[in-house]
Write a protein that holds these residues in place. Structure first.
Motif, PDB file in Angstrom:
ATOM      1  N   GLY A   6       0.815  -1.206   0.000  1.00  0.00           N
ATOM      2  CA  GLY A   6       0.000   0.000   0.000  1.00  0.00           C
ATOM      3  C   GLY A   6       0.841   1.245   0.000  1.00  0.00           C
ATOM      4  N   THR A   7       0.218   2.337   0.443  1.00  0.00           N
ATOM      5  CA  THR A   7       0.884   3.631   0.439  1.00  0.00           C
ATOM      6  C   THR A   7       0.555   4.411   1.704  1.00  0.00           C
ATOM      7  N   VAL A   8       1.434   5.342   2.016  1.00  0.00           N
ATOM      8  CA  VAL A   8       1.171   6.394   2.988  1.00  0.00           C
ATOM      9  C   VAL A   8       1.553   7.696   2.304  1.00  0.00           C
ATOM     10  N   ARG A   9       0.913   8.770   2.733  1.00  0.00           N
ATOM     11  CA  ARG A   9       1.157  10.064   2.095  1.00  0.00           C
ATOM     12  C   ARG A   9       1.463  11.093   3.174  1.00  0.00           C
ATOM     13  N   LEU A  10       2.416  11.959   2.874  1.00  0.00           N
ATOM     14  CA  LEU A  10       2.745  13.063   3.761  1.00  0.00           C
ATOM     15  C   LEU A  10       3.073  14.285   2.911  1.00  0.00           C
ATOM     16  N   PRO A  11       3.004  15.464   3.507  1.00  0.00           N
ATOM     17  CA  PRO A  11       3.365  16.649   2.734  1.00  0.00           C
ATOM     18  C   PRO A  11       4.813  16.542   2.249  1.00  0.00           C
ATOM     19  N   PRO A  12       5.060  16.811   0.983  1.00  0.00           N
ATOM     20  CA  PRO A  12       6.421  16.665   0.443  1.00  0.00           C
ATOM     21  C   PRO A  12       7.474  17.447   1.223  1.00  0.00           C
ATOM     22  N   GLU A  13       7.093  18.586   1.780  1.00  0.00           N
ATOM     23  CA  GLU A  13       8.056  19.388   2.533  1.00  0.00           C
ATOM     24  C   GLU A  13       8.463  18.743   3.858  1.00  0.00           C
ATOM     25  N   ASN A  14       7.747  17.709   4.299  1.00  0.00           N
ATOM     26  CA  ASN A  14       8.093  16.994   5.534  1.00  0.00           C
ATOM     27  C   ASN A  14       8.921  15.741   5.287  1.00  0.00           C
ATOM     28  N   LEU A  15       9.183  15.429   4.045  1.00  0.00           N
ATOM     29  CA  LEU A  15       9.850  14.173   3.708  1.00  0.00           C
ATOM     30  C   LEU A  15      11.242  14.064   4.330  1.00  0.00           C
ATOM     31  N   GLU A  16      12.026  15.108   4.277  1.00  0.00           N
ATOM     32  CA  GLU A  16      13.386  15.033   4.835  1.00  0.00           C
ATOM     33  C   GLU A  16      13.355  14.802   6.346  1.00  0.00           C
ATOM     34  N   ARG A  17      12.393  15.405   7.040  1.00  0.00           N
ATOM     35  CA  ARG A  17      12.242  15.159   8.480  1.00  0.00           C
ATOM     36  C   ARG A  17      11.738  13.752   8.753  1.00  0.00           C
ATOM     37  N   ALA A  18      10.966  13.211   7.831  1.00  0.00           N
ATOM     38  CA  ALA A  18      10.386  11.880   8.020  1.00  0.00           C
ATOM     39  C   ALA A  18      11.385  10.762   7.776  1.00  0.00           C
ATOM     40  N   LYS A  19      12.358  10.996   6.909  1.00  0.00           N
ATOM     41  CA  LYS A  19      13.272   9.909   6.521  1.00  0.00           C
ATOM     42  C   LYS A  19      13.993   9.251   7.699  1.00  0.00           C
ATOM     43  N   PRO A  20      14.536   9.989   8.679  1.00  0.00           N
ATOM     44  CA  PRO A  20      15.182   9.294   9.798  1.00  0.00           C
ATOM     45  C   PRO A  20      14.196   8.469  10.630  1.00  0.00           C
ATOM     46  N   VAL A  21      12.980   8.963  10.799  1.00  0.00           N
ATOM     47  CA  VAL A  21      11.961   8.229  11.555  1.00  0.00           C
ATOM     48  C   VAL A  21      11.563   6.967  10.790  1.00  0.00           C
ATOM     49  N   MET A  22      11.388   7.113   9.488  1.00  0.00           N
ATOM     50  CA  MET A  22      11.042   5.968   8.655  1.00  0.00           C
ATOM     51  C   MET A  22      12.193   4.966   8.615  1.00  0.00           C
ATOM     52  N   GLY A  23      13.416   5.473   8.551  1.00  0.00           N
ATOM     53  CA  GLY A  23      14.580   4.591   8.545  1.00  0.00           C
ATOM     54  C   GLY A  23      14.680   3.765   9.812  1.00  0.00           C
ATOM     55  N   ALA A  24      14.411   4.391  10.953  1.00  0.00           N
ATOM     56  CA  ALA A  24      14.436   3.662  12.226  1.00  0.00           C
ATOM     57  C   ALA A  24      13.355   2.587  12.254  1.00  0.00           C
ATOM     58  N   MET A  25      12.186   2.920  11.724  1.00  0.00           N
ATOM     59  CA  MET A  25      11.082   1.958  11.675  1.00  0.00           C
ATOM     60  C   MET A  25      11.442   0.763  10.796  1.00  0.00           C
ATOM     61  N   VAL A  26      11.981   1.027   9.622  1.00  0.00           N
ATOM     62  CA  VAL A  26      12.351  -0.046   8.694  1.00  0.00           C
ATOM     63  C   VAL A  26      13.437  -0.926   9.313  1.00  0.00           C
ATOM     64  N   GLN A  27      14.470  -0.317   9.865  1.00  0.00           N
ATOM     65  CA  GLN A  27      15.579  -1.087  10.436  1.00  0.00           C
ATOM     66  C   GLN A  27      15.109  -1.977  11.584  1.00  0.00           C
ATOM     67  N   HIS A  70       8.710   0.140  18.465  1.00  0.00           N
ATOM     68  CA  HIS A  70       9.062   0.976  17.321  1.00  0.00           C
ATOM     69  C   HIS A  70       7.851   1.333  16.463  1.00  0.00           C
ATOM     70  N   ILE A  71       6.867   0.456  16.386  1.00  0.00           N
ATOM     71  CA  ILE A  71       5.677   0.849  15.615  1.00  0.00           C
ATOM     72  C   ILE A  71       4.866   1.879  16.398  1.00  0.00           C
ATOM     73  N   GLN A  72       4.880   1.788  17.719  1.00  0.00           N
ATOM     74  CA  GLN A  72       4.185   2.803  18.520  1.00  0.00           C
ATOM     75  C   GLN A  72       4.848   4.169  18.343  1.00  0.00           C
ATOM     76  N   ALA A  73       6.186   4.200  18.306  1.00  0.00           N
ATOM     77  CA  ALA A  73       6.909   5.458  18.076  1.00  0.00           C
ATOM     78  C   ALA A  73       6.622   5.997  16.677  1.00  0.00           C
ATOM     79  N   TRP A  74       6.585   5.123  15.695  1.00  0.00           N
ATOM     80  CA  TRP A  74       6.283   5.521  14.319  1.00  0.00           C
ATOM     81  C   TRP A  74       4.891   6.144  14.249  1.00  0.00           C
ATOM     82  N   ARG A  75       3.916   5.483  14.829  1.00  0.00           N
ATOM     83  CA  ARG A  75       2.543   5.995  14.802  1.00  0.00           C
ATOM     84  C   ARG A  75       2.434   7.333  15.550  1.00  0.00           C
ATOM     85  N   ALA A  76       3.179   7.482  16.626  1.00  0.00           N
ATOM     86  CA  ALA A  76       3.162   8.734  17.387  1.00  0.00           C
ATOM     87  C   ALA A  76       3.729   9.897  16.575  1.00  0.00           C
ATOM     88  N   SER A  77       4.556   9.605  15.584  1.00  0.00           N
ATOM     89  CA  SER A  77       5.170  10.658  14.767  1.00  0.00           C
ATOM     90  C   SER A  77       4.264  11.145  13.639  1.00  0.00           C
TER      91      SER A  77
END
Length: 99
Positions: A6-27, A70-77
């Motif tokens: 599936g997909t998730v969507r966020l404002p494009p201007e937030n992508l750089e801030r999201a990448k470290p959070v997403m990276g932690a979730m994936v890892q 980690h999924i709880q932290a991801w959802r909180a973000s």
């Protein structure tokens, strides 16, 4: 095997801030027992659209994933990152084949 696509969507201007959070979730998710694959991929043509693909060995592993810290932290973000639209589906897969 369970496949989540599936997909998730966020404002494009937030992508750089999201990448470290997403990276932690994936890892952290990739390190979980029962996780066969966990991928977030930025769409090349739609800014702010993230494609999600997960493969889990069984429902118990997915349940443990949903209960993880980690999924709880991801959802909180999500609110701070502007993640609102989520479209994810779980599929039960009995076999795969090459195309």
């Amino acid at each position: 095997m369970l496949l989540i696509v599936g997909t998730v969507r966020l404002p494009p201007e937030n992508l750089e801030r999201a990448k470290p959070v997403m990276g932690a979730m994936v890892q952290a998710s990739r390190a979980e027992a029962g996780c066969l694959e966990y991928v977030y991929a930025e769409d090349l043509f739609v800014p702010g659209l993230i494609h999600v693909k997960e493969r889990w060995i069984e429902q118990a592993a997915l349940d443990a994933h949903f209960a993880s810290a980690h999924i709880q932290a991801w959802r909180a973000s999500w609110e701070g990152l502007g993640i609102g639209e989520r479209n994810l589906k779980v599929y039960e897969v009995s076999e795969s084949r090459a195309t």
